[in-house]
Write a protein that holds these residues in place. Structure first.
Motif, PDB file in Angstrom:
ATOM      1  N   GLU A  46       0.836  -1.205   0.000  1.00  0.00           N
ATOM      2  CA  GLU A  46       0.000   0.000   0.000  1.00  0.00           C
ATOM      3  C   GLU A  46       0.870   1.253   0.000  1.00  0.00           C
ATOM      4  OE1 GLU A  46      -2.337   0.580   3.522  1.00  0.00           O
ATOM      5  OE2 GLU A  46      -0.636   0.357   4.893  1.00  0.00           O
ATOM      6  N   LEU A  47       0.330   2.300  -0.588  1.00  0.00           N
ATOM      7  CA  LEU A  47       1.009   3.587  -0.579  1.00  0.00           C
ATOM      8  C   LEU A  47       0.947   4.181   0.818  1.00  0.00           C
ATOM      9  CD1 LEU A  47       2.302   6.043  -2.066  1.00  0.00           C
ATOM     10  CD2 LEU A  47      -0.038   6.865  -2.430  1.00  0.00           C
ATOM     11  N   VAL A  48       2.072   4.670   1.293  1.00  0.00           N
ATOM     12  CA  VAL A  48       2.125   5.358   2.582  1.00  0.00           C
ATOM     13  C   VAL A  48       2.126   6.874   2.363  1.00  0.00           C
ATOM     14  CG1 VAL A  48       3.472   5.739   4.678  1.00  0.00           C
ATOM     15  CG2 VAL A  48       3.368   3.451   3.647  1.00  0.00           C
ATOM     16  N   ALA A  49       3.010   7.333   1.496  1.00  0.00           N
ATOM     17  CA  ALA A  49       3.119   8.764   1.233  1.00  0.00           C
ATOM     18  C   ALA A  49       3.858   8.977  -0.078  1.00  0.00           C
ATOM     19  CB  ALA A  49       3.848   9.477   2.374  1.00  0.00           C
ATOM     20  N   SER A  50       3.578  10.101  -0.722  1.00  0.00           N
ATOM     21  CA  SER A  50       4.274  10.452  -1.949  1.00  0.00           C
ATOM     22  C   SER A  50       4.527  11.952  -1.966  1.00  0.00           C
ATOM     23  CB  SER A  50       3.461  10.034  -3.172  1.00  0.00           C
ATOM     24  OG  SER A  50       2.242  10.741  -3.228  1.00  0.00           O
ATOM     25  N   ILE A  51       5.483  12.349  -2.809  1.00  0.00           N
ATOM     26  CA  ILE A  51       5.833  13.759  -2.924  1.00  0.00           C
ATOM     27  C   ILE A  51       6.249  14.035  -4.352  1.00  0.00           C
ATOM     28  CG2 ILE A  51       8.207  13.295  -2.127  1.00  0.00           C
ATOM     29  CD1 ILE A  51       8.116  16.125  -0.814  1.00  0.00           C
ATOM     30  N   THR A  52       5.703  15.122  -4.922  1.00  0.00           N
ATOM     31  CA  THR A  52       6.039  15.487  -6.286  1.00  0.00           C
ATOM     32  C   THR A  52       7.351  16.267  -6.306  1.00  0.00           C
ATOM     33  OG1 THR A  52       4.899  17.607  -6.203  1.00  0.00           O
ATOM     34  CG2 THR A  52       3.579  15.671  -6.790  1.00  0.00           C
ATOM     35  N   LYS A  53       7.829  16.535  -7.512  1.00  0.00           N
ATOM     36  CA  LYS A  53       9.075  17.286  -7.657  1.00  0.00           C
ATOM     37  C   LYS A  53       8.949  18.677  -7.043  1.00  0.00           C
ATOM     38  CE  LYS A  53      12.483  18.676 -11.111  1.00  0.00           C
ATOM     39  NZ  LYS A  53      12.814  18.704 -12.554  1.00  0.00           N
ATOM     40  N   SER A  54       7.778  19.256  -7.120  1.00  0.00           N
ATOM     41  CA  SER A  54       7.563  20.597  -6.584  1.00  0.00           C
ATOM     42  C   SER A  54       7.251  20.594  -5.095  1.00  0.00           C
ATOM     43  CB  SER A  54       6.429  21.294  -7.339  1.00  0.00           C
ATOM     44  OG  SER A  54       5.228  20.559  -7.201  1.00  0.00           O
ATOM     45  N   GLY A  55       7.145  19.400  -4.496  1.00  0.00           N
ATOM     46  CA  GLY A  55       6.972  19.330  -3.053  1.00  0.00           C
ATOM     47  C   GLY A  55       5.550  19.102  -2.566  1.00  0.00           C
ATOM     48  N   ILE A  56       4.646  18.814  -3.455  1.00  0.00           N
ATOM     49  CA  ILE A  56       3.273  18.518  -3.040  1.00  0.00           C
ATOM     50  C   ILE A  56       3.237  17.105  -2.475  1.00  0.00           C
ATOM     51  CG2 ILE A  56       0.894  18.241  -3.791  1.00  0.00           C
ATOM     52  CD1 ILE A  56       1.523  20.300  -5.989  1.00  0.00           C
ATOM     53  N   THR A  57       2.708  16.990  -1.265  1.00  0.00           N
ATOM     54  CA  THR A  57       2.723  15.699  -0.577  1.00  0.00           C
ATOM     55  C   THR A  57       1.335  15.087  -0.463  1.00  0.00           C
ATOM     56  OG1 THR A  57       2.509  16.710   1.610  1.00  0.00           O
ATOM     57  CG2 THR A  57       4.738  16.383   0.765  1.00  0.00           C
ATOM     58  N   ASN A  58       1.351  13.797  -0.286  1.00  0.00           N
ATOM     59  CA  ASN A  58       0.125  13.029  -0.053  1.00  0.00           C
ATOM     60  C   ASN A  58       0.454  11.945   0.969  1.00  0.00           C
ATOM     61  OD1 ASN A  58      -2.533  11.895  -0.489  1.00  0.00           O
ATOM     62  ND2 ASN A  58      -1.499  10.265  -1.592  1.00  0.00           N
ATOM     63  N   HIS A  59      -0.334  11.877   2.047  1.00  0.00           N
ATOM     64  CA  HIS A  59      -0.132  10.859   3.080  1.00  0.00           C
ATOM     65  C   HIS A  59      -1.425  10.064   3.248  1.00  0.00           C
ATOM     66  CE1 HIS A  59       2.922  13.900   4.013  1.00  0.00           C
ATOM     67  NE2 HIS A  59       3.620  12.940   4.595  1.00  0.00           N
ATOM     68  N   VAL A  60      -1.313   8.768   3.357  1.00  0.00           N
ATOM     69  CA  VAL A  60      -2.500   7.954   3.602  1.00  0.00           C
ATOM     70  C   VAL A  60      -3.069   8.308   4.965  1.00  0.00           C
ATOM     71  CG1 VAL A  60      -1.235   6.024   4.651  1.00  0.00           C
ATOM     72  CG2 VAL A  60      -3.377   5.602   3.412  1.00  0.00           C
ATOM     73  N   ASP A  61      -4.378   8.203   5.109  1.00  0.00           N
ATOM     74  CA  ASP A  61      -5.048   8.662   6.331  1.00  0.00           C
ATOM     75  C   ASP A  61      -4.474   8.030   7.601  1.00  0.00           C
ATOM     76  OD1 ASP A  61      -8.437   8.995   4.966  1.00  0.00           O
ATOM     77  OD2 ASP A  61      -6.700  10.327   4.918  1.00  0.00           O
ATOM     78  N   SER A  62      -4.082   6.776   7.527  1.00  0.00           N
ATOM     79  CA  SER A  62      -3.626   6.069   8.731  1.00  0.00           C
ATOM     80  C   SER A  62      -2.304   6.613   9.284  1.00  0.00           C
ATOM     81  CB  SER A  62      -3.487   4.578   8.444  1.00  0.00           C
ATOM     82  OG  SER A  62      -2.548   4.350   7.419  1.00  0.00           O
ATOM     83  N   VAL A  63      -1.581   7.414   8.500  1.00  0.00           N
ATOM     84  CA  VAL A  63      -0.297   7.939   8.981  1.00  0.00           C
ATOM     85  C   VAL A  63      -0.300   9.460   9.097  1.00  0.00           C
ATOM     86  CG1 VAL A  63       0.881   5.982   7.909  1.00  0.00           C
ATOM     87  CG2 VAL A  63       0.884   8.198   6.747  1.00  0.00           C
ATOM     88  N   LYS A  64      -1.379  10.101   8.704  1.00  0.00           N
ATOM     89  CA  LYS A  64      -1.442  11.566   8.774  1.00  0.00           C
ATOM     90  C   LYS A  64      -1.241  12.036  10.209  1.00  0.00           C
ATOM     91  CE  LYS A  64      -4.253  12.592   4.701  1.00  0.00           C
ATOM     92  NZ  LYS A  64      -5.570  13.056   4.180  1.00  0.00           N
ATOM     93  N   GLY A  65      -0.395  13.047  10.350  1.00  0.00           N
ATOM     94  CA  GLY A  65      -0.104  13.575  11.667  1.00  0.00           C
ATOM     95  C   GLY A  65       1.012  12.836  12.378  1.00  0.00           C
ATOM     96  N   ARG A  66       1.429  11.699  11.829  1.00  0.00           N
ATOM     97  CA  ARG A  66       2.519  10.916  12.451  1.00  0.00           C
ATOM     98  C   ARG A  66       3.733  10.779  11.530  1.00  0.00           C
ATOM     99  NH1 ARG A  66       1.846   5.689  13.549  1.00  0.00           N
ATOM    100  NH2 ARG A  66       0.352   5.316  11.869  1.00  0.00           N
ATOM    101  N   PHE A  67       3.487  10.602  10.240  1.00  0.00           N
ATOM    102  CA  PHE A  67       4.568  10.436   9.265  1.00  0.00           C
ATOM    103  C   PHE A  67       4.674  11.696   8.403  1.00  0.00           C
ATOM    104  CE2 PHE A  67       4.351   5.492   8.762  1.00  0.00           C
ATOM    105  CZ  PHE A  67       4.420   5.358  10.144  1.00  0.00           C
ATOM    106  N   THR A  68       5.884  12.003   7.983  1.00  0.00           N
ATOM    107  CA  THR A  68       6.104  13.128   7.089  1.00  0.00           C
ATOM    108  C   THR A  68       7.096  12.731   6.007  1.00  0.00           C
ATOM    109  OG1 THR A  68       5.732  14.715   8.889  1.00  0.00           O
ATOM    110  CG2 THR A  68       6.824  15.529   6.902  1.00  0.00           C
ATOM    111  N   ILE A  69       6.683  12.911   4.758  1.00  0.00           N
ATOM    112  CA  ILE A  69       7.579  12.647   3.645  1.00  0.00           C
ATOM    113  C   ILE A  69       8.227  13.951   3.209  1.00  0.00           C
ATOM    114  CG2 ILE A  69       5.808  12.922   1.850  1.00  0.00           C
ATOM    115  CD1 ILE A  69       7.189  10.596   0.343  1.00  0.00           C
ATOM    116  N   SER A  70       9.499  13.870   2.820  1.00  0.00           N
ATOM    117  CA  SER A  70      10.201  15.051   2.326  1.00  0.00           C
ATOM    118  C   SER A  70      11.246  14.577   1.316  1.00  0.00           C
ATOM    119  CB  SER A  70      10.857  15.825   3.467  1.00  0.00           C
ATOM    120  OG  SER A  70      11.815  15.014   4.137  1.00  0.00           O
ATOM    121  N   ARG A  71      11.806  15.531   0.592  1.00  0.00           N
ATOM    122  CA  ARG A  71      12.811  15.156  -0.394  1.00  0.00           C
ATOM    123  C   ARG A  71      13.867  16.237  -0.523  1.00  0.00           C
ATOM    124  NH1 ARG A  71       9.866  14.481  -6.112  1.00  0.00           N
ATOM    125  NH2 ARG A  71      11.963  14.648  -6.999  1.00  0.00           N
ATOM    126  N   ASP A  72      15.045  15.806  -0.920  1.00  0.00           N
ATOM    127  CA  ASP A  72      16.168  16.696  -1.177  1.00  0.00           C
ATOM    128  C   ASP A  72      16.493  16.537  -2.652  1.00  0.00           C
ATOM    129  OD1 ASP A  72      19.560  16.984   0.224  1.00  0.00           O
ATOM    130  OD2 ASP A  72      18.589  17.933  -1.492  1.00  0.00           O
TER     131      ASP A  72
END
Length: 123
Positions: A46-72
Motif C-alpha cells: 500500500e502507498l504510505v506517502a508520496s511527494i512530487t518534484k515541486s513538493g506537493i505531498t500526499n499521506h494515507v489517512d492512517s499515517v497523517k499527523g505521524r509520518f512526514t515525507i520530504s525530499r532533497d
C-alpha cells in the motif's frame, strides 16, 4: 536505469520514531514523484506517502499527523520521518521513484523500487 538505496529501518518500541532514507542514482533526466509504500505479512503493498518534484505531498489517512515525507532534490533523496509508531505500522517499507528518461526523440517514464527495509514496532 535507476538504483535506489534505502536505509533507516529497524526495531522500535511503540511510540518511538524512525527515519527512512532512499537515495536515487543512475541515468535519468529528472526525478518526478517519489514515494514510500509498505507491505505487511499477508497484506497487499500500500502507498504510505508520496511527494512530487515541486513538493506537493500526499499521506494515507492512517499515517497523517505521524509520518512526514520530504525530499532533497539536490541529492535525489527522499525521506520518511515516522513518529508515534504503532505495532500496525510493522511492515517492509519500499521506496518508489518515477523518473523521466530522454530517449533521443522524446521522454519516457520509468519506475523503480528499492530493495525494502524492515520496520518492526514492538515492545
Amino acid at each position: 536505469q535507476v538504483q535506489l538505496v534505502e536505509s533507516g529501518g529497524g526495531l522500535v518500541q511503540p511510540g518511538g520514531s524512525l527515519r527512512l532514507s532512499c537515495a536515487a542514482s543512475g541515468s535519468f533526466f529528472t526525478i518526478n514523484t517519489m514515494g514510500w509504500y509498505r507491505q505487511a505479512p499477508g497484506k497487499q503493498r500500500e502507498l504510505v506517502a508520496s511527494i512530487t518534484k515541486s513538493g506537493i505531498t500526499n499521506h494515507v489517512d492512517s499515517v497523517k499527523g505521524r509520518f512526514t515525507i520530504s525530499r532533497d532534490n539536490a541529492n535525489n533523496t527522499v525521506y520518511l520521518q515516522m513518529n508515534s509508531l504503532k505495532p500496525e505500522d510493522t511492515a517492509v517499507y519500499y521506496c518508489n521513484v518515477r523518473v523521466s528518461v530522454y530517449t533521443g526523440i522524446g521522454y519516457r517514464t520509468d519506475e523503480s523500487w528499492g530493495q525494502g527495509t524492515q520496520v518492526t514496532v514492538s515492545s
